[in-house]
Design a protein around this motif. Structure first.
Motif, PDB file in Angstrom:
ATOM      1  N   LYS A 156       0.834  -1.207   0.000  1.00 54.96           N
ATOM      2  CA  LYS A 156       0.000   0.000   0.000  1.00 54.96           C
ATOM      3  C   LYS A 156       0.871   1.260   0.000  1.00 54.96           C
ATOM      4  O   LYS A 156       0.636   2.183  -0.776  1.00 54.96           O
ATOM      5  CB  LYS A 156      -0.908  -0.019   1.227  1.00 54.96           C
TER       6      LYS A 156
ATOM      7  N   ARG B 142       2.858   1.494  -3.382  1.00 54.40           N
ATOM      8  CA  ARG B 142       1.946   1.874  -4.472  1.00 54.40           C
ATOM      9  C   ARG B 142       1.592   3.357  -4.379  1.00 54.40           C
ATOM     10  O   ARG B 142       1.613   4.084  -5.377  1.00 54.40           O
ATOM     11  CB  ARG B 142       0.681   1.015  -4.393  1.00 54.40           C
ATOM     12  N   ASN B 143       1.289   3.810  -3.158  1.00 52.51           N
ATOM     13  CA  ASN B 143       0.929   5.219  -2.989  1.00 52.51           C
ATOM     14  C   ASN B 143       2.124   6.145  -3.159  1.00 52.51           C
ATOM     15  O   ASN B 143       1.975   7.276  -3.604  1.00 52.51           O
ATOM     16  CB  ASN B 143       0.248   5.439  -1.635  1.00 52.51           C
TER      17      ASN B 143
END
Length: 168
Positions: A153, A156-157
């Motif tokens: 997460k 990806r961010n």
């Protein structure tokens, strides 16, 4: 998120051309052609469907951790230039077994000359609020008492925030 997906997102976020991709791989001591780069930058067949069977595809090259690390090392050289090793220092760093996401963030921080505050801003542009201590824990060496493994997460961010910062 697999290594091919990381390269696809990184290429988009930083607007890297195919010819530059070939050169970056070469700087990381991996020889690839422009056609192979295109095969690397295609989505893997298993990301489209959830079938258990492995489908061999000639139009896709799977990137392993070593190849991704070589690309990131080549990107550092591409952005910052070749650095001569200091006396007593090994010529090439040993391959690490740390998390791919931690390695990605560390090497992008070096390549793009980012500070911890810059990294916080990039994550904030993607809608994620992280403390400076959490960033420090992710950037620590594996085995350190405050080391924290970076999840998909955050990686990806971070790539999403890079795209916002560099592409607008």
């Amino acid at each position: 998120m697999d290594n091919n997906d990381i390269l696809i997102r990184l290429r988009y976020a930083l607007d890297i051309k195919n010819t530059d991709m070939v050169e970056i791989f070469k700087l990381g001591n991996v020889e690839v052609t422009k056609d192979e780069v295109l095969k690397i930058l295609t989505k893997s067949p298993d990301s489209y469907d959830d079938d258990e069977e492995e489908v061999e595809n000639d139009d896709h090259i799977k990137v392993n951790n070593s190849m991704l690390e070589s690309f990131l090392n080549g990107y550092i050289t591409f952005k910052r230039g070749k650095q001569e090793p200091k006396p007593g220092q090994p010529a090439t760093p040993a391959k690490s077994n740390e998390s791919v996401n931690n390695m990605l963030l560390k090497k992008l921080k070096i390549a793009l000359s980012l500070t911890s505050e810059d990294m916080l801003d990039i994550l904030e542009k993607a809608g994620i609020t992280v403390t400076k201590g959490e960033i420090g824990a992710i950037l620590r060496k594996e085995g350190h008492k405050n080391y924290k493994q970076c999840g998909d997460k955050y990686a990806r961010n971070f790539l999403k925030g890079l795209a916002v910062k560099y592409r607008g």
